[in-house]
Design a protein around this motif. Structure first.
Motif, PDB file in Angstrom:
ATOM      1  N   LEU A  59      -1.662   1.111   1.818  1.00 30.33           N
ATOM      2  CA  LEU A  59      -3.008   1.364   2.306  1.00 30.33           C
ATOM      3  C   LEU A  59      -3.222   2.855   2.573  1.00 30.33           C
ATOM      4  N   GLN A  60      -2.281   3.457   3.312  1.00 31.68           N
ATOM      5  CA  GLN A  60      -2.426   4.879   3.648  1.00 31.68           C
ATOM      6  C   GLN A  60      -2.224   5.761   2.424  1.00 31.68           C
ATOM      7  N   GLY A  61      -1.348   5.308   1.490  1.00 32.91           N
ATOM      8  CA  GLY A  61      -1.168   6.075   0.262  1.00 32.91           C
ATOM      9  C   GLY A  61      -2.434   6.137  -0.561  1.00 32.91           C
ATOM     10  N   ALA A  62      -3.199   5.020  -0.600  1.00 37.07           N
ATOM     11  CA  ALA A  62      -4.444   5.005  -1.364  1.00 37.07           C
ATOM     12  C   ALA A  62      -5.564   5.729  -0.632  1.00 37.07           C
ATOM     13  N   ALA A  63      -5.599   5.603   0.698  1.00 35.80           N
ATOM     14  CA  ALA A  63      -6.654   6.262   1.470  1.00 35.80           C
ATOM     15  C   ALA A  63      -6.435   7.765   1.563  1.00 35.80           C
ATOM     16  N   GLY A  64      -5.173   8.205   1.465  1.00 32.88           N
ATOM     17  CA  GLY A  64      -4.880   9.632   1.465  1.00 32.88           C
ATOM     18  C   GLY A  64      -5.385  10.324   2.707  1.00 32.88           C
ATOM     19  N   GLN A 209      -5.205  13.875  -4.040  1.00 29.38           N
ATOM     20  CA  GLN A 209      -4.347  12.903  -3.358  1.00 29.38           C
ATOM     21  C   GLN A 209      -3.067  12.634  -4.159  1.00 29.38           C
ATOM     22  N   ALA A 210      -3.165  12.671  -5.493  1.00 26.13           N
ATOM     23  CA  ALA A 210      -1.961  12.476  -6.322  1.00 26.13           C
ATOM     24  C   ALA A 210      -0.953  13.583  -6.074  1.00 26.13           C
ATOM     25  N   ALA A 211      -1.435  14.824  -6.018  1.00 26.00           N
ATOM     26  CA  ALA A 211      -0.531  15.946  -5.752  1.00 26.00           C
ATOM     27  C   ALA A 211       0.096  15.817  -4.372  1.00 26.00           C
ATOM     28  N   ALA A 212      -0.713  15.419  -3.375  1.00 22.39           N
ATOM     29  CA  ALA A 212      -0.187  15.261  -2.021  1.00 22.39           C
ATOM     30  C   ALA A 212       0.840  14.125  -1.965  1.00 22.39           C
ATOM     31  N   ALA A 213       0.592  13.030  -2.681  1.00 20.88           N
ATOM     32  CA  ALA A 213       1.527  11.898  -2.683  1.00 20.88           C
ATOM     33  C   ALA A 213       2.847  12.283  -3.332  1.00 20.88           C
ATOM     34  N   GLN A 214       2.786  13.067  -4.414  1.00 17.17           N
ATOM     35  CA  GLN A 214       4.025  13.510  -5.047  1.00 17.17           C
ATOM     36  C   GLN A 214       4.823  14.410  -4.110  1.00 17.17           C
ATOM     37  N   ALA A 215       4.129  15.275  -3.389  1.00 22.75           N
ATOM     38  CA  ALA A 215       4.813  16.148  -2.430  1.00 22.75           C
ATOM     39  C   ALA A 215       5.436  15.335  -1.307  1.00 22.75           C
ATOM     40  N   ALA A 216       4.812  14.201  -0.959  1.00 21.11           N
ATOM     41  CA  ALA A 216       5.330  13.345   0.110  1.00 21.11           C
ATOM     42  C   ALA A 216       6.329  12.309  -0.412  1.00 21.11           C
ATOM     43  N   ASP A 217       6.706  12.411  -1.679  1.00 24.83           N
ATOM     44  CA  ASP A 217       7.693  11.513  -2.294  1.00 24.83           C
ATOM     45  C   ASP A 217       7.202  10.060  -2.339  1.00 24.83           C
ATOM     46  N   ASP A 218       5.899   9.882  -2.489  1.00 24.50           N
ATOM     47  CA  ASP A 218       5.325   8.544  -2.640  1.00 24.50           C
ATOM     48  C   ASP A 218       4.844   8.415  -4.088  1.00 24.50           C
ATOM     49  N   SER A 219       5.781   8.098  -4.977  1.00 29.50           N
ATOM     50  CA  SER A 219       5.483   8.121  -6.412  1.00 29.50           C
ATOM     51  C   SER A 219       4.497   7.028  -6.810  1.00 29.50           C
TER      52      SER A 219
END
Length: 749
Positions: A59-64, A209-219
């Motif tokens: 949920l939080q990964g999608a909401a960013g 959000q994709a760039a932020a997720a990659q930086a947070a190791d949430d592939s």
């Protein structure tokens, strides 16, 4: 023994008991209604962590950033609202309109409606033609009046809704389709709060959000946002870069399906198929991996794209490496041919992608030569090294080159330089976070350190791989090889019992996954241990176990692809139980021995006989055997040249060379050899070369042949055999004598 790919996956979490889930749901709903979710989560930290791990992460990964600054209570409230919506019979969301008949007449809707209205997720609409409630009337009373039911019936509906909600939230691991639905709901929540919701704004937001997720190791979150942004190229890159983590996540397949349905060009569909093949390899699903590659091959062939053909042939070669070295070698050769056709002739004007693929294939070919202890690997590696020096190739390709150099140097006996190259490869893989390659390099380092007698480090690197295999998917070949290398470290310490256990684990994995090369090595190593234990114990069971594993090693190994393995296995018992304990395990051979192992081995045996005093007849036979071996080598090289000429339609350009070679051959060939060449050319339209050789052998041995004998040798019916013999006689290859049942066919005088 379990044979599914789940053997290599981490253990699945267990759902909590239903009664516990119902109590948790009761507390969450009451806190939501009272506006005290904050306090509830603070009091129940363990439950809050469980929710975060299983439900809030997608949920939080999608909401960013839409939920980044909000308290955890906001995320839990959104989760509850979504989960209640999932109970709708039509699988809509709470935000979607609910039809009048659902509110009034359909009893299947009443549990979710009671739940939504009782706990503040939705108001009870006014249906004044059915029931007139007052403004401050509680939801329970209002719904009882609307449905014309008593309080007990209403609370049965409510309890049924709570149980359904508890059943949904206790389901772990959360099914992929539910997680994807939760991500969609979170994304919609963000856009409902946003002032601008144009398509361009959404794409830009998802890209951030994709760039932020990659930086947070949430592939997985990164993959989700790239799919929503419509960035198919970025999606494929992320899929390739984070293949280990993504192979462990069931959401990945749903996201790939989503992107595949939107892919337009042949190249996008092609790259997605290759990425899917890689995911299948991580999961140990060989059938699906091969199917994806073959589908990509058809796509490339339909497009007649030499670059795509070169890429997919390389992928098929990698697939067949642990299963069939000959097929892998052929695919890599096809890959280099296609890549050259794509424009590699003019290196300066060639796209970097084509050069990168070409270097990758050169390195993989070199790896196959290394596996055969063939020193020709060095020439390929030097060529690849030169291209790496002239072009800005990726860290992945450079690491692969260093990895293969390390194995080549290990087999050359240069362990310090082998370790230097292996550590360089590990550093490069760690820099780009290629976790599967990191595991493979650690496995290889275990082997090198074992040979260097640094057993502590050998065990450390092997156990690093095995420890990670408990928490993530690891390629079956890497897992099997790691057990094998750990067994080698135990072997060098004379801990044969532990070595045997590790080799057996490697064999079990290899047999389940049909990794024939790895299985052959495991059988060989198990035979070696058994013979050494027999040498110590004199227990006949140890000897019998060694014999069984040696026979299995010869049977399972693809003989033509590496004759050295078969020869080494056949000599193993004699070498161990005979004098001397020091034996080279796998070392590079002289160039000609690697190319023509059986023939050069025969030459060496005969040379050894010639060094000893003996009868003249024995020495004559030895010289003739040497001549025969060299003649066989010459014939193999000629056949290889003819195959290349035929494959690339180069016949006219080499006609003079072939005539000169034929003249040389005919000066020295025996009558039998000349007849064999004549028959092979004249019977190609009737029988295969193998059956042609069998017919000639029978004629040389018995002097004649009848119809039934020919039919048996060529697996033909008597009528077809009769037609063949008549044709062969008409062509002057046979002479017919006798009539009826006494008819015989002989060679011309």
């Amino acid at each position: 023994m379990e044979t599914s790919a789940d053997t290599f996956a981490p253990p699945r979490p267990r759902p909590p008991p239903l009664r516990v889930a119902e109590a948790v749901v009761e507390g969450l709903l009451a806190a939501h209604k009272a506006g005290t979710l904050d306090e509830w989560l603070t009091r129940h930290r363990r439950l809050a962590r469980w929710l975060a791990r299983h439900w809030l992460r997608p949920l939080q990964g999608a909401a960013g950033e839409g939920l980044a600054t909000a308290h955890a209570a906001a995320a839990v409230a959104l989760l509850l609202r979504w989960a209640v919506g999932q109970l709708r019979p039509d699988r809509g969301t709470l935000g979607e309109p609910i039809p009048r008949e659902a509110w009034l007449d359909r009893t299947s809707w009443r549990p979710v409606l009671a739940l939504a209205c009782q706990f503040g997720f939705a108001p009870v609409p006014a249906f004044r033609d059915r029931y007139r409630g007052h403004a401050e009337e509680p939801a329970a009373s209002h719904l009882c009046g609307l449905w014309s039911v008593g309080a007990s019936t209403y609370y049965r509906y409510l309890d049924k809704g709570k149980r359904a909600l508890a059943q949904l939230l206790r389901e772990v691991p959360v099914p992929a389709e539910r997680r994807l639905a939760l991500r969609r709901a979170a994304s919609e929540f963000v856009w409902q709060q946003s002032e601008s919701a144009s398509a361009d704004d959404r794409c830009a937001w998802h890209a951030r959000q994709a760039a932020a997720a990659q930086a947070a190791d949430d592939s997985v979150a990164a993959l989700w946002h790239l799919a929503q942004a419509g960035d198919i190229a970025g999606f494929i890159r992320a899929l390739q870069r984070h293949s280990v983590e993504l192979a462990n996540d069931a959401e990945t397949d749903g996201l790939v399906d989503l992107v595949a349905s939107a892919a337009q060009g042949a190249r996008e569909r092609f790259d997605l198929l290759l990425a899917r093949g890689s995911l299948a390899r991580m999961r140990g699903d060989a059938a699906r991996e091969q199917a994806h590659y073959e589908q990509a091959l058809r796509l490339a062939a339909d497009a007649d794209d030499a670059l795509l053909l070169g890429i997919v042939y390389g992928a098929l070669g990698k697939f067949h490496e642990p299963r069939d070295l000959d097929r892998a070698f052929a695919y890599y050769q096809d890959s280099t041919d296609c890549l050259r056709r794509s424009g590699l002739g003019d290196e300066e004007g060639t796209a970097v992608e084509a050069i990168e693929e070409y270097v990758t294939t050169l390195v993989r070919l070199a790896w196959l030569y290394v596996l055969r202890n063939d020193p020709r690997a060095k020439a390929l590696l030097e060529r690849a090294q030169g291209l790496c020096a002239r072009h800005p190739l990726s860290a992945t390709t450079q690491a692969m080159l260093a990895q293969t150099w390390g194995e080549c140097l290990r087999r050359a006996g240069d362990l310090p330089r082998a370790l230097e190259h292996k550590h360089r490869a590990l550093l490069l893989y760690e820099r780009i976070d290629d976790r599967q390659a990191i595991l493979k390099t650690c496995s290889n380092l275990s082997l090198v350190y074992g040979e260097a007698k640094d057993f502590a480090r050998a065990s450390e690197y092997a156990r690093r791989v095995l420890a990670l295999a408990d928490t993530m998917t690891v390629e079956p070949e890497i897992l099997a090889s790691t057990h094998m290398n750990l067994g080698v470290a135990c072997f060098w310490q004379a801990d044969y019992a532990q070595a045997r256990q590790e080799y057996q684990r490697a064999l079990d994995i290899a047999m389940r996954q049909r990794l024939h090369r790895v299985a052959g090595l495991a059988h060989y190593n198990l035979a070696e241990v058994a013979y050494l234990q027999f040498k110590q114990s004199a227990d006949p069971q140890d000897e019998a176990r060694g014999d069984a594993h040696a026979a299995a090693a010869v049977a399972i190994w693809p003989h033509e692809s590496d004759p050295t393995h078969t020869e080494a296995t056949k000599r193993l018992k004699r070498d161990i139980l005979g004098p001397g304990d020091e034996r080279a395990r796998d070392r590079l051979l002289p160039a000609e021995a690697a190319a023509h192992y059986a023939e050069i081995a025969e030459v060496q045996r005969q040379r050894d006989l010639l060094t000893l005093p003996g009868a003249p007849q024995a020495h004559v036979r030895a010289h003739l055997a040497i001549a025969q071996a060299y003649l066989a080598i010459a014939m193999k090289e000629r056949e290889a040249a003819l195959a290349l000429i035929d494959r690339h339609a180069l016949g006219d350009g080499f006609a003079a060379d072939l005539d000169a070679l034929r003249t040389t051959f005919e000066r020295t060939l025996t009558r039998e050899q000349k007849l064999a060449a004549q028959w092979r050319d004249a019977t190609a339209d009737l029988i295969s070369a193998q059956r042609c050789a069998a017919v000639l052998e029978q004629l040389f041995r018995a002097g004649s042949l009848n119809k039934s004998g020919y039919a048996e040798l060529c697996a033909l019916s008597p009528a077809t055999a009769s037609k063949h013999l008549v044709t062969l006689a008409e062509r002057g290859l046979l002479v017919q004598t006798g009539k009826g049942p006494a008819t015989r066919y002989t060679l011309p005088a």
